[in-house]
Design an enzyme around this catalytic site. Structure first.
Site, PDB file in Angstrom:
ATOM      1  CG  ASP A  36      -2.138  -0.889   1.043  1.00  0.00           C
ATOM      2  OD1 ASP A  36      -2.304  -1.409  -0.068  1.00  0.00           O
ATOM      3  OD2 ASP A  36      -2.899  -1.086   2.001  1.00  0.00           O
ATOM      4  CG  ASP A 281     -15.821  33.565 -35.947  1.00  0.00           C
ATOM      5  OD1 ASP A 281     -16.356  33.654 -37.069  1.00  0.00           O
ATOM      6  OD2 ASP A 281     -14.733  34.078 -35.669  1.00  0.00           O
ATOM      7  N   GLY A 416     -12.113  18.837 -34.699  1.00  0.00           N
ATOM      8  CA  GLY A 416     -13.072  18.036 -35.441  1.00  0.00           C
ATOM      9  C   GLY A 416     -13.486  18.715 -36.729  1.00  0.00           C
TER      10      GLY A 416
END
Length: 515
Positions: A36, A281, A416
C-alpha cells in the site's frame, strides 16, 4: 468487492494523504502493508511535486502478522515524530490494515506525544477517496480550530474569509486559489486562511477569525464548513465561481455577506468568453451535443456553462460522487435528461455510445473512452493524469478560468471541424493522399490529367458497394471522422478482395487500423 482496470476514486486513506500532503507541519502515519506504499508515485509522478508526501508507513509483511503489529505501529509513530518533528500528526489504517483492528488512534494516544495526534476513522470498504479527504479535513478542523475571541485581534478594516477545500492532487486547485485570491482582493475582502493547501496547524487554529468561508470544493470542504457554521456562526458560500455566470453570482453573494460594492468588479469582467459567445463565429458551436461526467462540483458548473454561455445542448450528465447524487439528479431533471450515478467506467462508456455526443467533458477516464469512440473530449474534473497539471497558469475558477474553459472546450470541436474540412477537400490538389506537403510551396503539385484518368479507371475496375446496414453504421460515426472511416474501410476491403462492404467489414477495418 469488484476488480477493475480504472477507478474514479481510491480508498479513503488516499483522501487523507491528499490533505496531509497539502499541509505544512502535519505528518500522517499509516498502518499499512508493504503493497500500500504508493503515495510517492501519486504525488511526485502525477502532480509533479518536488517533495515527497509526509506519509510514514508501518509496512508490515506477512511474517509480522504472527507477532505484535500494534508495537510495530507505535514504533513507526515514535520514529516519525523524532525524525520529522511535525506540529501535528494524523494516524489511521489502510484498507488492508483495517482488517487487523489494531486501533491506531488508541495506540498513538498511549505514547503521549507533545503534539496534537488526530485519529482517523475511515471505513475503507464503504467509502471512497473524496469522502476520506472530507473526513480528514473535518477532523483536523474540529480538533485544532478555535473561536475568534480566544486571542486578541488587530482592528479589522476589511472583511475577511477562509478559502476551504484545495488539496494536493486536486484538479487545478493551486491556480484556483490564486484566481480567487485576486478576485476577492479586488472586491476588498482579505484572505484569512487557505486550507488545507499550504496551511499549518496554527493556520487551522485561526479559521475562526474570518467573517465567512468559501467552500471551493464541496466534496472536500463542506463537512468542515458546516461544522464551522454551527460552532462559530460563519456563513459559507458553497457554489464555486466557475464560468462567467457562476463568477458573477459569486461576486454578488460575497457582496451580500460583507456589504462591499460589487460594481467595480462586475463592470470590468476580464473574460473573452462573453464576447466570443456573441460573435458570428460562435454559431458553429450552437446546439452541439455534449455529455458531462466527473465530480459533482465541476459537473454542475459545466452543465450550466454549456447551456448558458456556450449554447451547447447537454444530452447527458453524471457523477461518481454518490454523496451528491441528489443534487445531480435534480439538475438532470431541470435539463430533461437522465442522471448517471456510477463509479463504473464501463457504464459511462455505454452511455456515451448510446448518446453519441459531439463533445465529452469528463475525467481522464472519459478522455480514453472518447478517444476510442472518435469523439472530442476536454478534461474538467479529477481523476486526471500528469498532462492535466500544466506548468502554465490554468485555473478553472474566476474570469480567467472562464477563458481557460473556453480554450479547452472549444479546441476539440475545432480539431473536429478541421478533420471534416480536410475530408471534404481530400481530392483537392493540395490535400489528396499523394500530394507533397503544402508548406513546401512550389514543390506541391497537383495530379496531372493522365494521373487522374488512371485513378478513375482504377476505381471503375474495382468498384465497391456498401450494404444498407453498413451505410447506417457508418452514419453513426461522428461526421468529422466519417470520411476517414469510409476510406480506410474501402482500402481494407480492396486488399482482401471484398466487393460488398457490410457492418462486419467496417468493424474489422476499425480493429485493423486501430492496432
Amino acid at each position: 468487492m469488484e476488480l477493475t482496470v480504472w477507478t474514479y476514486e481510491g480508498p479513503p486513506h488516499v483522501g487523507a494523504m491528499r490533505i496531509a500532503t497539502a499541509m505544512k507541519g502535519v505528518h500522517y502515519v499509516l498502518h499499512a502493508p508493504q503493497g500500500d506504499t504508493y503515495a510517492d508515485l501519486l504525488f511526485t509522478m502525477i502532480e509533479r511535486r518536488d517533495k515527497r508526501p509526509p506519509v510514514t508507513y508501518t509496512t508490515f509483511q506477512a511474517r509480522d502478522l504472527g507477532g505484535d503489529t500494534a508495537q510495530l505501529f507505535q514504533d513507526a509513530v515514535s520514529d516519525a515524530y523524532e525524525r520529522f518533528q511535525p506540529a501535528a500528526m494524523i494516524v489511521g489504517a489502510s484498507c488492508t490494515a483495517e482488517l487487523i483492528q489494531d486501533d491506531p488512534g488508541g495506540l498513538a494516544e498511549a505514547l503521549e506525544l507533545p503534539i496534537p495526534v488526530i485519529p482517523l476513522e475511515l471505513p475503507s470498504y464503504q467509502r471512497k477517496e473524496n469522502w476520506g479527504a472530507a473526513e480528514t479535513f473535518y477532523y483536523i478542523v474540529r480538533n485544532l480550530a478555535r473561536p475568534a475571541g480566544d486571542a486578541p485581534q488587530a482592528e479589522k478594516l476589511r472583511p475577511s474569509c477562509n478559502l476551504l477545500g484545495p488539496t494536493a492532487l486536486g484538479f487545478r486547485h493551486r491556480d484556483d486559489v490564486t484566481e480567487l485570491t485576486t478576485l476577492l482582493t479586488q472586491l476588498g475582502v482579505d484572505i484569512n486562511v487557505v486550507a488545507p493547501w499550504n496551511a499549518t496547524p496554527d493556520d487551522i487554529a485561526r479559521l475562526g477569525d474570518a467573517d465567512f468561508n468559501v467552500c471551493m470544493y464541496p466534496e472536500i470542504a463542506e463537512t468542515a464548513a458546516r461544522w464551522l457554521k454551527r460552532t462559530f456562526g460563519q456563513e459559507y458560500i458553497a457554489d464555486p465561481p466557475i464560468g462567467v455566470g457562476g463568477t458573477n453570482d459569486f461576486v454578488r453573494r460575497v457582496a451580500e455577506l460583507t456589504g462591499v460594492d460589487p460594481a467595480p468588479v462586475l463592470n470590468t469582467v476580464n473574460s473573452r468568453l462573453p464576447w466570443y459567445s456573441r460573435s458570428i463565429d460562435s454559431t458553429y458551436f450552437t446546439g452541439k451535443r455534449v455529455f458531462v461526467f466527473g465530480d459533482a462540483t465541476h459537473v454542475a458548473a459545466a452543465a450550466r456553462i454549456c447551456g448558458d454561455e456556450f449554447g451547447f445542448e447537454v444530452v447527458g450528465i453524471g457523477t461518481y460522487s454518490r454523496e451528491y447524487a441528489k443534487k445531480i439528479r435534480a439538475l438532470a431533471a431541470e435539463l430533461g435528461v437522465e442522471a448517471l450515478i456510477t463509479d463504473d467506467y464501463l457504464e459511462v462508456e455505454a452511455r456515451v455510445q448510446e448518446l453519441r455526443p459531439e463533445l465529452v467533458l469528463g475525467t481522464q477516464m472519459e478522455r480514453h473512452i472518447a478517444k476510442r469512440l472518435g469523439i472530442g473530449c476536454a478534461v474538467i474534473s479529477a481523476p486526471t493524469h500528469v498532462q492535466d497539471y500544466p506548468a502554465a497558469y490554468s485555473p478553472q475558477m474566476g474570469y480567467e478560468g472562464a477563458n481557460v474553459l473556453f480554450d479547452t472546450w472549444v479546441h476539440p470541436l475545432m480539431m473536429g471541424l478541421e478533420e471534416h474540412l480536410l475530408g471534404m477537400f481530400s481530392e483537392d490538389f493540395e490535400f489528396h493522399n499523394d500530394a507533397t506537403p503544402s508548406h513546401l510551396g512550389a514543390a506541391a503539385t497537383a495530379r496531372t490529367e493522365p494521373e487522374a484518368a488512371e485513378a478513375e479507371a482504377e476505381t471503375a475496375t474495382d468498384e465497391l458497394s456498401w450494404s444498407s446496414e453498413a451505410e447506417k453504421t457508418l452514419s453513426r460515426i461522428p461526421f468529422f471522422v466519417r470520411g476517414k472511416a469510409r476510406r480506410n474501410t474501402e482500402t481494407f476491403a480492396r486488399e482482401r478482395g471484398i466487393h460488398t462492404i457490410t457492418s462486419e467489414t467496417l468493424y474489422d477495418a476499425k480493429a485493423h487500423y486501430g492496432k
